[in-house]
Design a protein around this motif. Structure first.
Motif, PDB file in Angstrom:
ATOM      1  N   LEU A   2       0.829  -1.209   0.000  1.00 59.27           N
ATOM      2  CA  LEU A   2       0.000   0.000   0.000  1.00 59.27           C
ATOM      3  C   LEU A   2       0.861   1.255   0.000  1.00 59.27           C
ATOM      4  N   LYS A   3       2.012   1.224   0.675  1.00 56.32           N
ATOM      5  CA  LYS A   3       2.913   2.378   0.636  1.00 56.32           C
ATOM      6  C   LYS A   3       3.481   2.576  -0.764  1.00 56.32           C
ATOM      7  N   LYS A   4       3.841   1.467  -1.435  1.00 62.02           N
ATOM      8  CA  LYS A   4       4.348   1.576  -2.809  1.00 62.02           C
ATOM      9  C   LYS A   4       3.268   2.110  -3.737  1.00 62.02           C
ATOM     10  N   LEU A   5       2.032   1.649  -3.534  1.00 58.78           N
ATOM     11  CA  LEU A   5       0.919   2.154  -4.332  1.00 58.78           C
ATOM     12  C   LEU A   5       0.751   3.655  -4.107  1.00 58.78           C
ATOM     13  N   GLY A   6       0.845   4.085  -2.855  1.00 55.85           N
ATOM     14  CA  GLY A   6       0.756   5.514  -2.541  1.00 55.85           C
ATOM     15  C   GLY A   6       1.877   6.307  -3.184  1.00 55.85           C
ATOM     16  N   ALA A   7       3.092   5.748  -3.173  1.00 53.64           N
ATOM     17  CA  ALA A   7       4.236   6.435  -3.788  1.00 53.64           C
ATOM     18  C   ALA A   7       4.030   6.570  -5.294  1.00 53.64           C
ATOM     19  N   TYR A  19      -6.505  14.714  -1.197  1.00 49.75           N
ATOM     20  CA  TYR A  19      -5.870  15.798  -0.453  1.00 49.75           C
ATOM     21  C   TYR A  19      -4.502  15.373   0.067  1.00 49.75           C
ATOM     22  N   ALA A  20      -4.420  14.159   0.619  1.00 47.47           N
ATOM     23  CA  ALA A  20      -3.149  13.657   1.145  1.00 47.47           C
ATOM     24  C   ALA A  20      -2.115  13.516   0.038  1.00 47.47           C
ATOM     25  N   ILE A  21      -2.538  13.070  -1.140  1.00 45.89           N
ATOM     26  CA  ILE A  21      -1.614  12.909  -2.267  1.00 45.89           C
ATOM     27  C   ILE A  21      -1.124  14.261  -2.759  1.00 45.89           C
ATOM     28  N   LYS A  22      -2.037  15.230  -2.862  1.00 48.82           N
ATOM     29  CA  LYS A  22      -1.629  16.572  -3.309  1.00 48.82           C
ATOM     30  C   LYS A  22      -0.664  17.207  -2.320  1.00 48.82           C
ATOM     31  N   GLN A  23      -0.880  16.958  -1.033  1.00 48.46           N
ATOM     32  CA  GLN A  23       0.065  17.471  -0.045  1.00 48.46           C
ATOM     33  C   GLN A  23       1.431  16.825  -0.211  1.00 48.46           C
ATOM     34  N   ALA A  24       1.445  15.515  -0.403  1.00 47.88           N
ATOM     35  CA  ALA A  24       2.704  14.785  -0.519  1.00 47.88           C
ATOM     36  C   ALA A  24       3.501  15.236  -1.739  1.00 47.88           C
ATOM     37  N   GLN A  25       2.807  15.653  -2.784  1.00 45.23           N
ATOM     38  CA  GLN A  25       3.511  16.094  -3.993  1.00 45.23           C
ATOM     39  C   GLN A  25       4.320  17.358  -3.732  1.00 45.23           C
ATOM     40  N   GLY A  26       3.959  18.107  -2.716  1.00 43.61           N
ATOM     41  CA  GLY A  26       4.695  19.328  -2.395  1.00 43.61           C
ATOM     42  C   GLY A  26       5.780  19.133  -1.356  1.00 43.61           C
ATOM     43  N   PHE A  27       5.809  17.975  -0.704  1.00 41.31           N
ATOM     44  CA  PHE A  27       6.784  17.721   0.358  1.00 41.31           C
ATOM     45  C   PHE A  27       8.104  17.221  -0.201  1.00 41.31           C
ATOM     46  N   LYS A  28       9.123  17.310   0.644  1.00 36.78           N
ATOM     47  CA  LYS A  28      10.444  16.812   0.288  1.00 36.78           C
ATOM     48  C   LYS A  28      10.934  15.866   1.380  1.00 36.78           C
ATOM     49  N   LYS A  84       7.907  13.825   3.018  1.00 36.06           N
ATOM     50  CA  LYS A  84       7.290  13.031   1.949  1.00 36.06           C
ATOM     51  C   LYS A  84       7.194  11.561   2.371  1.00 36.06           C
ATOM     52  N   ARG A  85       8.238  11.045   3.022  1.00 37.72           N
ATOM     53  CA  ARG A  85       8.214   9.663   3.484  1.00 37.72           C
ATOM     54  C   ARG A  85       7.088   9.448   4.498  1.00 37.72           C
ATOM     55  N   ARG A  86       6.953  10.381   5.439  1.00 40.28           N
ATOM     56  CA  ARG A  86       5.883  10.259   6.438  1.00 40.28           C
ATOM     57  C   ARG A  86       4.512  10.361   5.789  1.00 40.28           C
ATOM     58  N   GLN A  87       4.385  11.231   4.790  1.00 41.85           N
ATOM     59  CA  GLN A  87       3.097  11.384   4.102  1.00 41.85           C
ATOM     60  C   GLN A  87       2.759  10.116   3.314  1.00 41.85           C
ATOM     61  N   ILE A  88       3.769   9.464   2.737  1.00 40.32           N
ATOM     62  CA  ILE A  88       3.530   8.200   2.021  1.00 40.32           C
ATOM     63  C   ILE A  88       3.034   7.144   3.002  1.00 40.32           C
TER      64      ILE A  88
END
Length: 176
Positions: free
Chosen positions: A33-38, A59-68, A72-76
Motif C-alpha cells: 500500500l505504501k508503494k501504491l501511494g508512492a 488531499y493527502a496525495i496533493k500534499q505529498a507532492q509538495g513535500f520533500k 514526503k516519506r511520512r506522508q507516504i
C-alpha cells in the motif's frame, strides 16, 4: 461442567470463523500500500483525476507532492494507512491503465522512429507501403522531407529534416 470465565473465548463455537493473518503478511500488505501511494504521488494531476480516489486521499496525495525528503516519506506512510481502509484493487487497475497508456504511447513513438529510418533508407518503396497504411499522409511533403534528410546526412549538416519527418508522422499518425 466447569464454569467459564467472562473473558474466556469458547473455541468450540462453530459459528465464529477466525481468520489468522500473520505479522509478515500484514507487513507485506502495508508495504504494498505504501508503494501504491508512492506511485500515486508521482502521477500528473490529469492522470490523478482518472484514478478513483475519495477526497481525503486526493488531499493527502496533493500534499505529498509538495513535500520533500522526510516529510514526503511520512506522508507516504499516511497514504498507505488511508489505503488500508479502502479497496486498493480499483485504484491499482486504474493506475495500470494509466501506465499502460503511457507504455503504448512510448511504443508508438519508437515505431514512428523506425518508420522514419526506413523511409530514409529505403525511399519510395517504404513510402508507398506507409501510404497504403495511412492514406491521409501527404506524399509530396514526405518525399521533400526525405530528400532533404538524405542531403543533410551526406553533407554532415544538422538533421533538421530528419526531425521534421518524425514530427510530421507524430502529428498525423499518433495524434489522429
Amino acid at each position: 461442567m466447569a464454569k467459564r470465565a467472562k473473558n474466556e473465548i469458547d473455541w468450540t463455537d462453530e459459528d465464529e470463523e477466525i481468520i489468522w493473518v500473520s505479522k509478515s503478511e500484514i507487513k507485506r500488505d502495508s508495504e504494498y500500500l505504501k508503494k501504491l501511494g508512492a506511485e500515486l504521488i508521482e502521477l500528473t494531476p490529469q492522470n490523478l483525476e482518472k484514478i478513483p480516489l475519495d477526497e481525503d486521499l486526493k488531499y493527502a496525495i496533493k500534499q505529498a507532492q509538495g513535500f520533500k525528503l522526510e516529510a514526503k516519506r511520512r506522508q507516504i506512510q499516511y497514504i498507505g494507512k488511508l489505503l488500508r481502509n479502502r479497496d486498493p484493487e480499483p485504484i491499482q487497475e486504474a493506475l495500470d491503465k494509466v501506465k499502460n497508456r503511457h507504455n503504448q504511447q512510448q511504443a508508438l513513438l519508437h515505431k514512428l522512429e523506425l518508420v522514419r529510418d526506413q523511409l530514409i533508407e529505403m525511399g519510395d518503396a517504404s513510402l508507398n507501403h506507409l501510404l497504403e497504411e495511412y492514406p491521409q499522409l501527404d506524399r509530396q511533403h514526405l518525399r521533400t522531407l526525405i530528400r532533404g534528410a538524405i542531403k543533410e546526412r551526406e553533407a554532415n549538416k544538422p538533421a533538421k529534416n530528419y526531425r521534421e519527418i518524425f514530427q510530421y508522422l507524430k502529428t498525423e499518425i499518433a495524434e489522429a
